[in-house]
Scaffold this active site. Structure first.
Site, PDB file in Angstrom:
ATOM      1  N   ASP A  99      54.507  42.410  35.848  1.00  0.00           N
ATOM      2  CA  ASP A  99      54.813  41.134  35.199  1.00  0.00           C
ATOM      3  C   ASP A  99      53.917  40.776  34.017  1.00  0.00           C
ATOM      4  OD1 ASP A  99      52.385  40.623  36.409  1.00  0.00           O
ATOM      5  OD2 ASP A  99      53.249  39.554  38.101  1.00  0.00           O
ATOM      6  N   ARG A 208      44.358  32.883  35.714  1.00  0.00           N
ATOM      7  CA  ARG A 208      44.333  31.825  34.697  1.00  0.00           C
ATOM      8  C   ARG A 208      44.495  30.438  35.312  1.00  0.00           C
ATOM      9  NH1 ARG A 208      46.199  32.339  28.971  1.00  0.00           N
ATOM     10  NH2 ARG A 208      46.217  34.552  29.362  1.00  0.00           N
ATOM     11  N   HIS A 239      35.386  39.518  37.353  1.00  0.00           N
ATOM     12  CA  HIS A 239      36.296  39.873  36.263  1.00  0.00           C
ATOM     13  C   HIS A 239      35.533  39.740  34.949  1.00  0.00           C
ATOM     14  CE1 HIS A 239      40.011  39.797  33.867  1.00  0.00           C
ATOM     15  NE2 HIS A 239      40.552  40.397  34.919  1.00  0.00           N
TER      16      HIS A 239
HETATM   17  N1  UDP Z   1      40.345  46.048  41.366  1.00  0.00           N
HETATM   18  C1  UDP Z   1      39.375  46.962  40.953  1.00  0.00           C
HETATM   19  N2  UDP Z   1      38.102  46.485  40.725  1.00  0.00           N
HETATM   20  C2  UDP Z   1      37.779  45.177  40.843  1.00  0.00           C
HETATM   21  C3  UDP Z   1      38.775  44.253  41.258  1.00  0.00           C
HETATM   22  C4  UDP Z   1      40.053  44.721  41.495  1.00  0.00           C
HETATM   23  O1  UDP Z   1      39.638  48.157  40.823  1.00  0.00           O
HETATM   24  O2  UDP Z   1      36.633  44.814  40.605  1.00  0.00           O
HETATM   25  C5  UDP Z   1      41.701  46.537  41.598  1.00  0.00           C
HETATM   26  C6  UDP Z   1      42.337  46.117  42.901  1.00  0.00           C
HETATM   27  O3  UDP Z   1      42.105  47.067  43.925  1.00  0.00           O
HETATM   28  C7  UDP Z   1      43.816  46.035  42.559  1.00  0.00           C
HETATM   29  C8  UDP Z   1      43.818  45.647  41.090  1.00  0.00           C
HETATM   30  O4  UDP Z   1      42.515  45.949  40.600  1.00  0.00           O
HETATM   31  O5  UDP Z   1      44.450  47.294  42.654  1.00  0.00           O
HETATM   32  C9  UDP Z   1      44.131  44.185  40.974  1.00  0.00           C
HETATM   33  O6  UDP Z   1      43.887  43.773  39.713  1.00  0.00           O
HETATM   34  P1  UDP Z   1      43.791  42.231  39.352  1.00  0.00           P
HETATM   35  O7  UDP Z   1      43.227  41.481  40.503  1.00  0.00           O
HETATM   36  O8  UDP Z   1      43.088  42.185  38.039  1.00  0.00           O
HETATM   37  O9  UDP Z   1      45.305  41.823  39.052  1.00  0.00           O
HETATM   38  P2  UDP Z   1      46.513  41.293  39.922  1.00  0.00           P
HETATM   39  O10 UDP Z   1      46.765  42.251  41.036  1.00  0.00           O
HETATM   40  O11 UDP Z   1      46.193  39.905  40.394  1.00  0.00           O
HETATM   41  O12 UDP Z   1      47.666  41.261  38.958  1.00  0.00           O
END
Ligand code: UDP
Length: 377
Positions: A99, A208, A239
């Site tokens: 997305d 966000r 992050h």
């Molecule tokens: N992740 C990572 N290192 C971190 C935090 C998250 O590799 O310090 C991985 C996590 O295992 C998952 C992905 O990043 O696979 C999630 O990314 P994020 O939380 O940025 O995005 P969302 O899933 O909310 O779109």
């Protein structure tokens, strides 16, 4: 006859992680197709870091990101850059995941150039197009464009059916994120925080809609939980976004049982999840991955487009109210029966074979027969 080129388009960390197993799967079939990993460059370091776990690098990187860009600027640069690559390589198929703005752009360019588009992790929905912003809009547009939809679960499939998408083009594959987590968990042995003998609580917050006050509430609750449970080490994978850091550091930056760490690369992050007793997170991907290891997740959001985990009991939606987070955290850290109930709930998100299903379906749509894997559901 030349082999069809398949674009696997990514832009951010979660896309890199969830598309990597798909790319690896197509590479196994490079006698019959030419997969290309295309990055728009929406994320930089954390995208390359995540791909490294899988031994992958983008074949092309548009490097569109500039500091302080608006969503419209990101969209324009990515669309223009991707369109040039589509003209150059003439892909027979374009795959996008999830997305993000990159997904939106991949779907739009596939439409403009009349190239079939496959949407990985299709059908996730909240009930309002503005939340999460802009992701809900992006994934709805991707569905409008898609020739093949790959919803991870029956719930996401049903969302697509309710929107009247063609049922013959919808296939429940499981989530490719589970393929990724299985690959990463089976690599190497990196013990995390071996010096700490007690429990580890892992926290990530970056969304966000949680910037500012909600994130302050989250950090305040996390601090209270650490103070309440003296064996707990709180590890916060921060992050890179400066807005997130400006909120977290003043509240959590000065405690001997709180570690604020740089975001670990994916493989290490998976090891960190495996070491954790409890995860507090607003991440979508983490909600899906943690149940693969039986780790309860308290979801720091008011809505989720992943209710399957909540229904299955692997995750609980707790929002961003400080008292509520403390209360739910206290229950899980203090009541073994409540903990066990969540830890033993079965993950609804997949069996690690989603990428094989996607490879089979995409190549079949191009008239190429490869081994079939029964659908996830
Ligand atoms: N992740 C990572 N290192 C971190 C935090 C998250 O590799 O310090 C991985 C996590 O295992 C998952 C992905 O990043 O696979 C999630 O990314 P994020 O939380 O940025 O995005 P969302 O899933 O909310 O779109």
């Amino acid at each position: 006859m030349s082999k069809p080129v398949i674009f696997c388009v990514i832009g951010t960390r979660p896309e890199a992680i969830k598309v990597a197993p798909v790319m690896l799967e197509f590479l196994k079939f490079s006698e019959v197709c030419t997969p290309m990993l295309i990055s728009t460059g929406q994320h930089k370091e954390i995208l390359y870091q995540s791909l490294a776990t899988f031994g992958l690098k983008p074949n092309e990187d548009l490097e569109i990101m500039q500091h302080g860009s608006s969503l419209a600027q990101v969209t324009c640069r990515a669309l223009d850059g991707l369109d040039n690559l589509v003209q150059k390589y003439q892909p027979a198929y374009i795959l996008g995941q999830g997305d993000t703005t990159t997904t939106l752009v991949a779907a739009m360019d596939a439409f403009y150039r009349n190239v079939p588009f496959g949407h990985i992790e299709a059908g996730l929905r909240t009930d309002t197009v503005r939340n999460p912003f802009p992701e809900e809009y992006n994934r709805r547009v991707a569905s409008v464009t898609a020739d093949l939809h790959f919803p991870p679960t029956t719930w996401s499939r049903d969302n697509l059916l309710h929107e009247h998408h063609d049922p013959s083009k919808i296939f429940v594959t499981g989530n490719t994120g589970i393929d990724a987590v299985v690959l990463a968990a089976n690599q190497g042995e990196q013990p995390w925080f071996p010096e700490h003998t007690g429990r580890v609580v892992l926290m990530t917050t970056h969304r966000r809609e949680n910037w500012g006050e909600p994130q302050k509430n989250i950090a305040t609750a996390a601090l209270a939980l650490v103070n309440k449970f003296p064996d707990v080490l709180l590890v916060t994978a921060m992050h890179p976004n400066p807005t997130v850091r400006e909120t977290l550091i003043p509240i959590l930056g000065n405690h001997d049982r709180i570690k604020l760490i740089e975001p670990p690369e994916y493989e290490l992050f998976v090891k960190l999840m495996q070491r954790s007793t409890l995860i507090l997170s607003d991440s979508g991907g983490v909600q899906e991955e943690a149940p693969a290891f039986g780790i309860p997740v308290l979801v720091l959001r008011d809505t989720t487009e992943r209710p399957e985990g909540v229904t299955a009991g692997t995750a609980k939606l707790v929002g961003t109210n400080t008292d509520r987070i403390i209360e739910e955290g206290t229950t899980l850290l203090g009541d073994p029966a409540a903990y066990k109930a969540m830890a033993n709930a079965v993950s609804p998100y997949g069996d690690g074979k989603a990428s094989e299903r996607i490879r089979y379906l995409v190549l079949k749509s191009l008239g190429i027969e490869t081994p079939e894997v029964p659908m996830w559901n």
